[in-house]
Write an enzyme that holds these catalytic residues in place. Structure first.
Site, PDB file in Angstrom:
ATOM      1  CE1 TYR A 154      -4.152   1.343  -0.254  1.00  0.00           C
ATOM      2  CE2 TYR A 154      -3.899   2.213   1.958  1.00  0.00           C
ATOM      3  CZ  TYR A 154      -4.614   2.125   0.786  1.00  0.00           C
ATOM      4  OH  TYR A 154      -5.797   2.804   0.652  1.00  0.00           O
ATOM      5  CE  LYS A 161      -7.555   5.903   1.313  1.00  0.00           C
ATOM      6  NZ  LYS A 161      -8.809   6.603   0.935  1.00  0.00           N
TER       7      LYS A 161
END
Length: 255
Positions: A154, A161
């Site tokens: 990720y 995020k």
């Protein structure tokens, strides 16, 4: 039960009918809301086509959240359809290929900057563009993926995020006096168009299958969508700066 009866809601990020954003728009309409969608550029026609699959026709407004001209003209474009907004859904995220897939240590600043601008700063940009459209109170709801840990592949999207989560808290602080709530839904992995762009997405599926105390279905966006609709409603009048996990309980489990 009409949770959103008479409310006007702007939903960004509807690309396919498998997306969380699409189901937010659908359920919001079923709960009595007037829904507007936004899209831009090459995917505008795609959003327009998918809008036809909603229970009621929804106008699609052109909006690129990285384009200040689009943000400045958003008020006029919304007012062509509704007199004000009661809520907005931020379902926007993007990281270039070089910022994902295990390339964390070699990612260029240019790719990192793009990921941060589109995925985190845009929450602030979109919220501020909508402030003049909010009436007596409003709810801003963003879509998140748990950023408290590092996930396989990720990489800088995870950092983005984390920035999104922090941005939501500062927005909650500064917009609270205007009676504007800002909250996030941290959803478990869903097989959306965005998920397909993440190398090794199947590793996320494996984690959830093994650790979720509540059975998790990566093809079912409805639970996360229902959480977002609840936050858009008047049932959380004093909740802001919060991250609601709709992930089958994985966030609360140890290794």
């Amino acid at each position: 039960m009409d949770l959103l009866s008479g409310k006007n809601i702007l939903v960004t990020g509807v690309l396919t009918d498998a997306s969380i954003a699409f189901h937010i728009a659908r359920i919001a309409q079923e709960e009595g809301a007037n829904v507007l969608l936004s899209s831009y550029g090459r995917v505008l026609s795609l959003t327009t086509r998918i809008a036809g699959r909603l229970p009621n026709p929804a106008p699609v407004i052109e909006l690129d959240v990285t384009n200040q001209g689009d943000l400045d003209s958003l008020q006029n474009r919304v007012l062509e359809h509704v007199p004000h907004l009661d809520g907005v859904v931020h379902s926007i995220g993007f990281a270039p290929e070089g910022a994902l897939g295990g390339n964390f240590l070699n990612t260029t600043w240019e790719d990192v900057a793009t990921a941060m601008h589109v995925s985190a700063y845009s929450l602030k940009s979109l919220s501020m563009a909508c402030v003049p459209l909010f009436k007596d109170s409003a709810s801003v709801v963003g879509l998140d993926f748990d950023a408290t840990v590092a996930w396989p592949k990720y990489d800088w999207m995870g950092v983005a995020k984390a920035a999104l989560e922090s941005t939501s808290r500062y927005l909650a602080r500064d917009l609270g006096p205007k009676n504007i709530r800002v909250n996030l839904i941290a959803a478990g992995p869903i097989r959306t168009m965005a998920a397909k762009s993440i190398p090794g997405f199947d590793e996320f599926e494996k984690v959830w299958n093994e650790r979720a105390p509540l059975q998790w279905d990566v093809t079912d966006a409805v639970p996360a969508a229902k959480g977002a609709v609840a936050l858009l409603s008047d049932w959380f009048p004093k909740t802001t700066g919060e991250i609601i996990h709709v992930d089958g309980g994985v966030h609360a489990m140890g290794a």
